[in-house]
Structure formats: structure tokens, C-alpha cells
Design a protein around this motif. Sequence first.
Motif, PDB file in Angstrom:
ATOM      1  N   LEU A   1       0.811  -1.222   0.000  1.00 15.22           N
ATOM      2  CA  LEU A   1       0.000   0.000   0.000  1.00 15.22           C
ATOM      3  C   LEU A   1       0.846   1.273   0.000  1.00 15.22           C
ATOM      4  O   LEU A   1       0.323   2.364  -0.240  1.00 15.22           O
ATOM      5  N   LYS A   2       2.123   1.145   0.241  1.00 17.07           N
ATOM      6  CA  LYS A   2       2.982   2.327   0.212  1.00 17.07           C
ATOM      7  C   LYS A   2       3.113   2.885  -1.206  1.00 17.07           C
ATOM      8  O   LYS A   2       3.461   4.041  -1.394  1.00 17.07           O
ATOM      9  N   GLY A   3       2.866   2.026  -2.211  1.00 16.59           N
ATOM     10  CA  GLY A   3       2.875   2.502  -3.584  1.00 16.59           C
ATOM     11  C   GLY A   3       4.240   2.557  -4.237  1.00 16.59           C
ATOM     12  O   GLY A   3       4.439   3.288  -5.211  1.00 16.59           O
ATOM     13  N   TYR A   4       5.184   1.746  -3.736  1.00 11.34           N
ATOM     14  CA  TYR A   4       6.511   1.720  -4.331  1.00 11.34           C
ATOM     15  C   TYR A   4       6.780   0.433  -5.114  1.00 11.34           C
ATOM     16  O   TYR A   4       7.855   0.268  -5.681  1.00 11.34           O
ATOM     17  N   SER A   5       5.807  -0.492  -5.117  1.00  6.20           N
ATOM     18  CA  SER A   5       6.090  -1.842  -5.605  1.00  6.20           C
ATOM     19  C   SER A   5       5.549  -2.151  -6.987  1.00  6.20           C
ATOM     20  O   SER A   5       5.954  -3.132  -7.606  1.00  6.20           O
ATOM     21  N   GLY A   6       4.613  -1.364  -7.495  1.00  4.98           N
ATOM     22  CA  GLY A   6       4.149  -1.545  -8.865  1.00  4.98           C
ATOM     23  C   GLY A   6       3.157  -2.662  -9.078  1.00  4.98           C
ATOM     24  O   GLY A   6       2.969  -3.117 -10.209  1.00  4.98           O
ATOM     25  N   CYS A   7       2.485  -3.129  -8.023  1.00  5.36           N
ATOM     26  CA  CYS A   7       1.479  -4.170  -8.203  1.00  5.36           C
ATOM     27  C   CYS A   7       0.117  -3.532  -8.480  1.00  5.36           C
ATOM     28  O   CYS A   7      -0.094  -2.351  -8.216  1.00  5.36           O
ATOM     29  N   ARG A   8      -0.816  -4.319  -8.995  1.00  6.65           N
ATOM     30  CA  ARG A   8      -2.175  -3.832  -9.204  1.00  6.65           C
ATOM     31  C   ARG A   8      -2.942  -3.809  -7.882  1.00  6.65           C
ATOM     32  O   ARG A   8      -2.647  -4.604  -6.975  1.00  6.65           O
ATOM     33  N   PRO A   9      -3.931  -2.942  -7.764  1.00  7.14           N
ATOM     34  CA  PRO A   9      -4.754  -2.910  -6.544  1.00  7.14           C
ATOM     35  C   PRO A   9      -5.388  -4.252  -6.208  1.00  7.14           C
ATOM     36  O   PRO A   9      -5.573  -4.573  -5.029  1.00  7.14           O
ATOM     37  N   ILE A  10      -5.695  -5.074  -7.226  1.00  2.63           N
ATOM     38  CA  ILE A  10      -6.359  -6.352  -6.969  1.00  2.63           C
ATOM     39  C   ILE A  10      -5.504  -7.273  -6.099  1.00  2.63           C
ATOM     40  O   ILE A  10      -6.023  -8.089  -5.339  1.00  2.63           O
ATOM     41  N   ILE A  11      -4.193  -7.126  -6.194  1.00  2.00           N
ATOM     42  CA  ILE A  11      -3.303  -7.945  -5.357  1.00  2.00           C
ATOM     43  C   ILE A  11      -3.540  -7.625  -3.887  1.00  2.00           C
ATOM     44  O   ILE A  11      -3.693  -8.522  -3.042  1.00  2.00           O
ATOM     45  N   ILE A  12      -3.589  -6.345  -3.558  1.00  2.00           N
ATOM     46  CA  ILE A  12      -3.812  -5.916  -2.177  1.00  2.00           C
ATOM     47  C   ILE A  12      -5.220  -6.296  -1.729  1.00  2.00           C
ATOM     48  O   ILE A  12      -5.416  -6.785  -0.602  1.00  2.00           O
ATOM     49  N   GLU A  13      -6.187  -6.085  -2.588  1.00  2.00           N
ATOM     50  CA  GLU A  13      -7.567  -6.426  -2.245  1.00  2.00           C
ATOM     51  C   GLU A  13      -7.699  -7.908  -1.893  1.00  2.00           C
ATOM     52  O   GLU A  13      -8.382  -8.276  -0.948  1.00  2.00           O
ATOM     53  N   GLN A  14      -7.012  -8.739  -2.660  1.00  2.00           N
ATOM     54  CA  GLN A  14      -7.104 -10.175  -2.395  1.00  2.00           C
ATOM     55  C   GLN A  14      -6.380 -10.560  -1.111  1.00  2.00           C
ATOM     56  O   GLN A  14      -6.840 -11.425  -0.364  1.00  2.00           O
ATOM     57  N   LEU A  15      -5.254  -9.930  -0.841  1.00  2.00           N
ATOM     58  CA  LEU A  15      -4.559 -10.179   0.427  1.00  2.00           C
ATOM     59  C   LEU A  15      -5.466  -9.833   1.613  1.00  2.00           C
ATOM     60  O   LEU A  15      -5.528 -10.574   2.606  1.00  2.00           O
ATOM     61  N   LEU A  16      -6.163  -8.721   1.504  1.00  2.00           N
ATOM     62  CA  LEU A  16      -7.062  -8.311   2.595  1.00  2.00           C
ATOM     63  C   LEU A  16      -8.263  -9.237   2.699  1.00  2.00           C
ATOM     64  O   LEU A  16      -8.786  -9.458   3.802  1.00  2.00           O
ATOM     65  N   GLU A  17      -8.694  -9.793   1.581  1.00  2.00           N
ATOM     66  CA  GLU A  17      -9.760 -10.803   1.613  1.00  2.00           C
ATOM     67  C   GLU A  17      -9.312 -12.015   2.431  1.00  2.00           C
ATOM     68  O   GLU A  17     -10.073 -12.573   3.225  1.00  2.00           O
ATOM     69  N   LEU A  18      -8.081 -12.436   2.226  1.00  2.00           N
ATOM     70  CA  LEU A  18      -7.549 -13.572   2.983  1.00  2.00           C
ATOM     71  C   LEU A  18      -7.569 -13.282   4.483  1.00  2.00           C
ATOM     72  O   LEU A  18      -7.938 -14.135   5.289  1.00  2.00           O
ATOM     73  N   VAL A  19      -7.159 -12.064   4.843  1.00  2.00           N
ATOM     74  CA  VAL A  19      -7.148 -11.679   6.254  1.00  2.00           C
ATOM     75  C   VAL A  19      -8.563 -11.670   6.824  1.00  2.00           C
ATOM     76  O   VAL A  19      -8.841 -12.276   7.870  1.00  2.00           O
ATOM     77  N   ASN A  20      -9.467 -10.999   6.149  1.00  2.00           N
ATOM     78  CA  ASN A  20     -10.816 -10.805   6.681  1.00  2.00           C
ATOM     79  C   ASN A  20     -11.642 -12.086   6.698  1.00  2.00           C
ATOM     80  O   ASN A  20     -12.535 -12.242   7.539  1.00  2.00           O
ATOM     81  N   LYS A  21     -11.337 -12.997   5.797  1.00  2.00           N
ATOM     82  CA  LYS A  21     -12.103 -14.242   5.730  1.00  2.00           C
ATOM     83  C   LYS A  21     -11.363 -15.418   6.360  1.00  2.00           C
ATOM     84  O   LYS A  21     -11.783 -16.565   6.228  1.00  2.00           O
ATOM     85  N   GLU A  22     -10.270 -15.109   7.052  1.00  2.00           N
ATOM     86  CA  GLU A  22      -9.525 -16.124   7.804  1.00  2.00           C
ATOM     87  C   GLU A  22      -9.101 -17.288   6.910  1.00  2.00           C
ATOM     88  O   GLU A  22      -9.187 -18.458   7.291  1.00  2.00           O
ATOM     89  N   ILE A  23      -8.646 -16.967   5.708  1.00  2.00           N
ATOM     90  CA  ILE A  23      -8.024 -17.964   4.831  1.00  2.00           C
ATOM     91  C   ILE A  23      -6.518 -17.817   5.029  1.00  2.00           C
ATOM     92  O   ILE A  23      -5.907 -16.866   4.548  1.00  2.00           O
ATOM     93  N   ILE A  24      -5.918 -18.736   5.759  1.00  2.00           N
ATOM     94  CA  ILE A  24      -4.549 -18.567   6.240  1.00  2.00           C
ATOM     95  C   ILE A  24      -3.603 -19.471   5.464  1.00  2.00           C
ATOM     96  O   ILE A  24      -3.720 -20.705   5.511  1.00  2.00           O
ATOM     97  N   PRO A  25      -2.651 -18.907   4.732  1.00  2.00           N
ATOM     98  CA  PRO A  25      -1.695 -19.742   3.990  1.00  2.00           C
ATOM     99  C   PRO A  25      -0.910 -20.678   4.903  1.00  2.00           C
ATOM    100  O   PRO A  25      -0.541 -20.311   6.031  1.00  2.00           O
ATOM    101  N   VAL A  26      -0.680 -21.878   4.416  1.00  2.00           N
ATOM    102  CA  VAL A  26       0.222 -22.814   5.096  1.00  2.00           C
ATOM    103  C   VAL A  26       1.640 -22.466   4.636  1.00  2.00           C
ATOM    104  O   VAL A  26       1.975 -22.630   3.459  1.00  2.00           O
ATOM    105  N   ILE A  27       2.443 -21.958   5.572  1.00  2.00           N
ATOM    106  CA  ILE A  27       3.776 -21.448   5.220  1.00  2.00           C
ATOM    107  C   ILE A  27       4.828 -22.171   6.064  1.00  2.00           C
ATOM    108  O   ILE A  27       4.879 -21.994   7.286  1.00  2.00           O
TER     109      ILE A  27
END
Length: 503
Positions: free
Chosen positions: A107-133
Amino acid sequence: MIMLTGQSLTLEQMKEVLYQKEKVFAFEKSMDLVKKSREAVEKIVSERKVVYGINTGFGKFSDVLIDKEHVRDLQLNLIRSHACGVGEPFPEIVSKAMVLLRANALLKGYSGCRPIIIEQLLELVNKEIIPVIPQQGSLGASGDLAPLSHLALVLIGEGEVFYKGNRMESIHALQMEGILPITLEAKEGLALINGTQAMTAMGIVGYLEAEQLAYESELIAAMTMEGLNGIIDAFAEEVHVARGYQQQIDTAARIRQYLCDSLLTTVQGEYRVQDAYSIRCIPQVHGASWQALDYVKEKLEIEMNAATDNPLIFDDGEKVISGGNFHGQPIAFAMDFMKIAVAELANISERRIERLVNPQLNDLPPFLSPEPGLQSGAMIMQYAAASLVSENKTLAHPASVDSIPSSANQEDHVSMGTIASRHAYQIIQNARRVLAIELICAMQAVEIRGVEKMASETKKMYEKGRELVPSIKKDRIFSKDIERAAAGLKEMDLRKFIQNFVK
């Protein structure tokens, strides 16, 4: 709802998201910066300018140019090839923190990704879809490449997640929530994995637990003082002001507050002239640990809002600079400091345990046994504490002094910050068990002295402790008591039963 700006995320907000499941959303003006940064990347691709990570290979392959028609393949291959994590997965709460931190950094705007990338990351957080890392596999420079690649896999519908109590293929969880996998465009794979979010996420969870444990250690130490008829004079304000360390002053003040109405503490010359260091020097030792923890907190809150990608895009794409913000050295040092700080809380706690159980050091029943000789009482609990603190000494060896070259010596100095953060978390778990043992022994000692003589604040802790662990009337399997007490300390809400509890 907590608004993410890329600039202002705090540890308190992280606590709300991680432990209270507060929802998050992206600040609109920050998203505008993201869009401008993305436009710059698309311009670079269309004009066929040569920029690392956009149309070149990675690491040692940075000199290999990639045709425009293969830019998507480049990003997909990057994520798949770098997903080399091994070992047990990070705790779910750590992986959730990782996703949140990555979104905030983008979100700092230095990385050049599309907004959809951030939106999807926040979807994972809000919907408790937790990556196995997986926990192992990061060197802590060039970013936490392996762990963050496993995170990125989820966005493209690959890898695994924890969802609604189950471990499953990520595509199934995404389908259940109506989320479509993303096809990564130029720069986006690199933007997702170049960063320190694995070590920082592990550090945040560790710090939040360490902070609570440090407060609990003081309250338990105060109860031990009552069990040993400790001398309160050494905690007088003027003693600590004379030295000048604020954390030492604050620790002494809290101990005085906890013991202000105790009938079990003593004064100089009443029973003895002075106590052993593990009692008398609680403010000096615990205060020094607080100094290190305060340093850790400061560095974490900077890193939580840092741009750790490479390259970074400035001035609407006029400047695209390859740097080294992905290097985890600042967090590696902080994690090593936290390891030492928490290990010392356990070290001094184990010495207080010894004073509680050793009949040569007190006037209590040997090993707090109800029938000394026939019943061993707390004898082997001290052994367990000694084992844990010795293990901590090994884990406390600084990871940050190590380095090993990678990527054919292109990446020839690394931080090992993720190893430091993982070891710090192990030390915290060990230290909590040591403090649980001290709590069990201190409760037994104050029972012998007279619970009715305890201070109001320590008595509340005693009552809470007795909900977890009964009095020792005869020998039993004490490992169960230690684990129950440790779990209780982890879950305890201190402010519910300690008045005016402030740092």
C-alpha cells in the motif's frame, strides 16, 4: 475496522486483527498511489525498458532479459520455484500477520502491483483464509523469499491454506468464498516475495507474547518475595532514580505497587540485612530486559510500515532503483536482543525457584514438600526449569552474526533474521514454562506463610493460579500442572485483575 495506509500500522492494531479478528480495509488515497505505481510498471513493459524483476531474471539471472510475451510466465515461475520452504508450518496467527504486513507494505505505492493484489490479500485476512507457510528456508535477505512464495501461491490458487479448522488446497477455500485466483502480471510476483514480512510477523507475535510475559514475571516475582519474606527496601524509588534507567524505575514501581499492603514482606534488618541478587536485583535485571523489549517494539513498528521490496518505483516511474531494503539485518538484531531479554527473565526466575525449594536457602519445608522424604514435592520442577533455561542459552546464540552466500555469490551477505525470530519464539515458550514453575512454587510458599497476609494484588494472582493448579497436598504428575499454568499465563488478561496496570 482498521484502515491500512502503508504508513501507520501499530502493534496495538496488529493485536486487534490477530487476536480479536478485527477487519481491515485499504485507505483510498494509498490505493491511488498503488495505481500510479502500477501505471509506471506498465509503461516500462510497453516501452521495453530494461528493469530488474520486470523484464529480467532474478538474483544471478538479473542480466538475463525476458521477452515481453513471457513476462507473466516469469512471475509464475518465480513463485513456484521459490516456494522451497520446509518443516512445520508457522502458527496460523503468524501467517495471518504475514499476509496483513505484505498488504500494508504494498500500500505504500513503491512496488508496482495492481490494486487487486492488495484487495485479495485483505480478503484472505478478513475471511480467515490462512496460507500454510513452512517455517524453515529463509536466509532473511533478498526478502523472506521462500516463506512469502508460499503465501503468494494462495493468490494464484496453488499451495495450501488453513480454513475453518481444516488444512486444504487453497483453491478449494477460495472457491468456497467465491474468490477467483489471480494471474500475476509484470513485477507482481517479485513484489509479493521481496520483503521481511516472515521475520517481522514472527517477531510481532513473539513480542506481544514476550511483553505479556515480562509483566507476568514481575507479578510472579512479587509473590515469590512474599514466599521468601523478601526485603522491600531495595525497591525504594530513590535507589532506582539514582541510577537513572526508566525501565528499572518502572519495574521497581510496579513491584512496590503489587506489594504495598503485604504483611509478608520485610524490611532491612528484620530477618536479614539484604536479599540475594535474584530478589534484590529484580528491577535491574527485569528493567534491562524491558530496555531490550522497548528497542524491539520500536524496530518492529518501523518495519511494519517499511517498503522492503526491490526494485522500488519513485516519481511516477521516472526512477526505478534497485536497492537492499529487503535485507533483514535490523529485525535480525532486534530478534536476537529479544531472545537474550526473555532468556534472562527465565534465568533469574529459575534462581528464584531454587531459593523457594532449597532448604539451605530458606526456612520453608524442603522442596515445599507436604511430607519431606516420603513426598518429593517441587524437587524435580526445579530440574525442569534448569533444563529449559539451559536450552534457552543455546537458542539465544545470535543468529545475526551468521551469514552464508547465495545465488552464486550475488547475494553474499544475509541476515538470518527469520531464524532469529523463530528461536526467539521458542525461547518465549520455554520462559513461560519456567515462570509457570515459579508461580506454582510461589503459591505453595505463600500458603505456608499465610495467604491472608498476602498483598491485594498478588492475592488476585494467587487465586487465578489456584484455578489452574491445586495446592500440593501430595506428589502427583507435575508436568500437567506446569503445562496448565503455562497455558493460563499465555491466555491471561492481566488488566482484568490487576488495578492500575500500566507500564
